[in-house]
Design a protein around this motif. Structure first.
Motif, PDB file in Angstrom:
ATOM      1  N   VAL A 141       2.377   3.188   9.862  1.00  0.00           N
ATOM      2  CA  VAL A 141       3.365   3.661  10.836  1.00  0.00           C
ATOM      3  C   VAL A 141       2.733   4.831  11.573  1.00  0.00           C
ATOM      4  O   VAL A 141       2.432   5.861  10.955  1.00  0.00           O
ATOM      5  N   PHE A 142       2.527   4.664  12.880  1.00  0.00           N
ATOM      6  CA  PHE A 142       1.754   5.623  13.662  1.00  0.00           C
ATOM      7  C   PHE A 142       0.358   5.757  13.020  1.00  0.00           C
ATOM      8  O   PHE A 142      -0.308   4.769  12.810  1.00  0.00           O
ATOM      9  N   GLU A 143      -0.042   6.978  12.650  1.00  0.00           N
ATOM     10  CA  GLU A 143      -1.355   7.154  12.007  1.00  0.00           C
ATOM     11  C   GLU A 143      -1.224   7.312  10.493  1.00  0.00           C
ATOM     12  O   GLU A 143      -2.196   7.657   9.817  1.00  0.00           O
ATOM     13  N   THR A 144      -0.046   7.049   9.957  1.00  0.00           N
ATOM     14  CA  THR A 144       0.205   7.267   8.535  1.00  0.00           C
ATOM     15  C   THR A 144       0.199   5.949   7.769  1.00  0.00           C
ATOM     16  O   THR A 144       0.878   4.991   8.159  1.00  0.00           O
ATOM     17  N   ASP A 145      -0.566   5.899   6.675  1.00  0.00           N
ATOM     18  CA  ASP A 145      -0.574   4.739   5.786  1.00  0.00           C
ATOM     19  C   ASP A 145       0.418   4.971   4.661  1.00  0.00           C
ATOM     20  O   ASP A 145       0.216   5.814   3.786  1.00  0.00           O
ATOM     21  N   LEU A 146       1.503   4.199   4.679  1.00  0.00           N
ATOM     22  CA  LEU A 146       2.569   4.340   3.690  1.00  0.00           C
ATOM     23  C   LEU A 146       2.326   3.364   2.541  1.00  0.00           C
ATOM     24  O   LEU A 146       2.129   2.169   2.774  1.00  0.00           O
ATOM     25  N   PRO A 147       2.287   3.842   1.276  1.00  0.00           N
ATOM     26  CA  PRO A 147       2.122   2.922   0.146  1.00  0.00           C
ATOM     27  C   PRO A 147       3.197   1.837   0.162  1.00  0.00           C
ATOM     28  O   PRO A 147       4.375   2.123   0.376  1.00  0.00           O
ATOM     29  N   LYS A 148       2.778   0.592  -0.066  1.00  0.00           N
ATOM     30  CA  LYS A 148       3.700  -0.535   0.051  1.00  0.00           C
ATOM     31  C   LYS A 148       3.637  -1.419  -1.195  1.00  0.00           C
ATOM     32  O   LYS A 148       2.553  -1.689  -1.715  1.00  0.00           O
ATOM     33  N   ILE A 149       4.797  -1.859  -1.634  1.00  0.00           N
ATOM     34  CA  ILE A 149       4.903  -2.791  -2.762  1.00  0.00           C
ATOM     35  C   ILE A 149       5.679  -4.008  -2.285  1.00  0.00           C
ATOM     36  O   ILE A 149       6.730  -3.877  -1.658  1.00  0.00           O
ATOM     37  N   THR A 150       5.166  -5.199  -2.573  1.00  0.00           N
ATOM     38  CA  THR A 150       5.865  -6.444  -2.236  1.00  0.00           C
ATOM     39  C   THR A 150       6.584  -6.972  -3.474  1.00  0.00           C
ATOM     40  O   THR A 150       5.952  -7.207  -4.505  1.00  0.00           O
ATOM     41  N   VAL A 151       7.903  -7.127  -3.365  1.00  0.00           N
ATOM     42  CA  VAL A 151       8.714  -7.597  -4.493  1.00  0.00           C
ATOM     43  C   VAL A 151       9.304  -8.958  -4.139  1.00  0.00           C
ATOM     44  O   VAL A 151      10.096  -9.066  -3.195  1.00  0.00           O
ATOM     45  N   PRO A 152       8.934 -10.017  -4.884  1.00  0.00           N
ATOM     46  CA  PRO A 152       9.513 -11.337  -4.619  1.00  0.00           C
ATOM     47  C   PRO A 152      10.966 -11.405  -5.100  1.00  0.00           C
ATOM     48  O   PRO A 152      11.314 -10.849  -6.143  1.00  0.00           O
ATOM     49  N   GLY A 193      -0.429  -4.264 -10.904  1.00  0.00           N
ATOM     50  CA  GLY A 193      -0.165  -3.073 -10.100  1.00  0.00           C
ATOM     51  C   GLY A 193      -1.428  -2.345  -9.688  1.00  0.00           C
ATOM     52  O   GLY A 193      -1.380  -1.190  -9.279  1.00  0.00           O
ATOM     53  N   LEU A 194      -2.574  -3.016  -9.792  1.00  0.00           N
ATOM     54  CA  LEU A 194      -3.836  -2.384  -9.410  1.00  0.00           C
ATOM     55  C   LEU A 194      -4.104  -2.501  -7.916  1.00  0.00           C
ATOM     56  O   LEU A 194      -4.780  -1.670  -7.328  1.00  0.00           O
ATOM     57  N   ASP A 195      -3.584  -3.585  -7.324  1.00  0.00           N
ATOM     58  CA  ASP A 195      -3.780  -3.782  -5.887  1.00  0.00           C
ATOM     59  C   ASP A 195      -2.900  -2.804  -5.104  1.00  0.00           C
ATOM     60  O   ASP A 195      -1.714  -2.631  -5.414  1.00  0.00           O
ATOM     61  N   GLU A 196      -3.477  -2.191  -4.094  1.00  0.00           N
ATOM     62  CA  GLU A 196      -2.735  -1.237  -3.276  1.00  0.00           C
ATOM     63  C   GLU A 196      -2.610  -1.749  -1.846  1.00  0.00           C
ATOM     64  O   GLU A 196      -3.600  -2.036  -1.192  1.00  0.00           O
ATOM     65  N   GLU A 197      -1.355  -1.896  -1.402  1.00  0.00           N
ATOM     66  CA  GLU A 197      -1.074  -2.281  -0.021  1.00  0.00           C
ATOM     67  C   GLU A 197      -0.548  -1.060   0.721  1.00  0.00           C
ATOM     68  O   GLU A 197      -0.040  -0.111   0.122  1.00  0.00           O
ATOM     69  N   HIS A 198      -0.647  -1.118   2.057  1.00  0.00           N
ATOM     70  CA  HIS A 198      -0.142  -0.018   2.870  1.00  0.00           C
ATOM     71  C   HIS A 198       0.562  -0.557   4.108  1.00  0.00           C
ATOM     72  O   HIS A 198       0.191  -1.608   4.645  1.00  0.00           O
ATOM     73  N   LEU A 199       1.580   0.158   4.518  1.00  0.00           N
ATOM     74  CA  LEU A 199       2.277  -0.114   5.765  1.00  0.00           C
ATOM     75  C   LEU A 199       1.906   0.995   6.736  1.00  0.00           C
ATOM     76  O   LEU A 199       2.156   2.164   6.455  1.00  0.00           O
TER      77      LEU A 199
END
Length: 312
Positions: free
Chosen positions: A254-265, A246-252
């Protein structure tokens, strides 16, 4: 972006139209900024923001009354342009004849409101910022989980709606299924809602369309919610290396906003509702300054350093 006209404002704020309705043209409002034309009343029109709603309060009208008849007529003629969407008088003030005549000439609606000038300006700005905010639509599900708006995305058939149904059964609230309308009300603030046509509805393959509010009650739905977290569901790929700490941080973005993102298999046997529920709770803890992954990393680093020191 929804088109807002002065007529919408008249209905929303119960404004009273003061000039000739047949002469009025309800032009679109293109900006949320409100203008209080104090400098214009003094005759300075060089930077007059004609495309804004013009709000006249007690201060402006008191100054106006001290002008000569020629200046009064000049100010009102220059105040009313073909670009001006509306002129509103606060505190129930009545318009001078010069204003109604000038407004009728170019079709500008003149309204009266009972509210104070400051309060009316604040309410108008908030309403217009919400309605004029940039908007997009995304394929996914939006759920309110412990006060966190969680946007669940993923390819068609991955199990988004079924997971949403399980979350609703666990006491969380559905905002939108299949299509989520997202607007950026201000920088860093994304608000999601459901299109009117499919509001409170959930599509379950093999079962069909269900009405969540009818089945689970009004407490199981809400009309809109600020989005705080994005969770992307994807089919399990044996060749892909997934984050286990959980150390890696992804973002989605949308417009100018970076939304925290988690990928769940996703694979058989995984309880996605519980995983997403815990992800929302863990996200809340992170916002409170408690990060389990970082704490574990610090402990591990400390143990390694102690081990190296003992060897020396």
């Amino acid at each position: 972006m929804a088109e807002i006209t002065a007529k919408v404002l008249m209905e929303e704020f119960e404004l009273t139209l003061l000039n000739d309705e047949e002469s009025v043209t309800f032009r679109p409002v293109t900006t949320s900024d409100i203008s209080r034309p104090g400098m214009e009343m003094a005759g300075f029109f060089t930077y007059y923001p004609a495309k804004r709603i013009q709000l006249l309060g007690k201060t402006e009208m008191s100054f106006y009354e001290q002008l000569s008849k020629e200046d009064q007529q000049d100010r009102m003629v220059r105040l009313c342009t073909y670009d001006t969407p509306a002129i509103i008088l606060s505190r129930g003030l009545q318009p001078p004849a010069e204003l109604t005549e000038a407004a009728d000439e170019v079709g500008v609606p003149v309204f009266s409101a009972d509210m104070s000038t400051t309060r009316l300006s604040s309410k108008l700005t908030t309403f217009l910022e919400s309605k004029l905010a940039p908007m997009t639509a995304m394929h996914g599900v939006l759920i309110d989980i412990y006060g966190i708006g969680v946007l669940i995305t993923g390819s068609s058939g991955v199990g988004k709606s079924e997971t949403a149904l399980d979350l609703v059964r666990r006491g969380h609230r559905l905002v939108a299924d299949d299509s989520v309308e997202i607007r950026q009300e201000q920088e860093g603030v994304l608000v999601g809602r459901s299109p009117e046509l499919i509001r409170h509805l959930l599509e379950i393959r093999g079962l069909g369309i269900i009405n969540v509010m009818t089945l689970f009650g009004a407490g199981a739905v809400r009309n809109e919610k600020r989005i705080g977290l994005s969770i992307d569901l994807e089919a399990w790929d044996q060749k892909k290396q997934y984050d286990r700490l959980g150390l890696d941080e992804e973002h989605l973005k949308v417009f100018e906003t970076d939304l925290p993102k988690i990928t769940v298999p996703v694979r058989p046997g995984r309880n996605l509702a519980v995983i997403i529920e815990v992800a929302a709770m863990n996200f809340r803890l992170k916002r409170m300054g408690i990060n389990a992954a970082e704490q574990f990393s610090e402990r591990l680093t400390s143990v390694i350093e102690e081990s190296d020191a003992d060897q020396d």
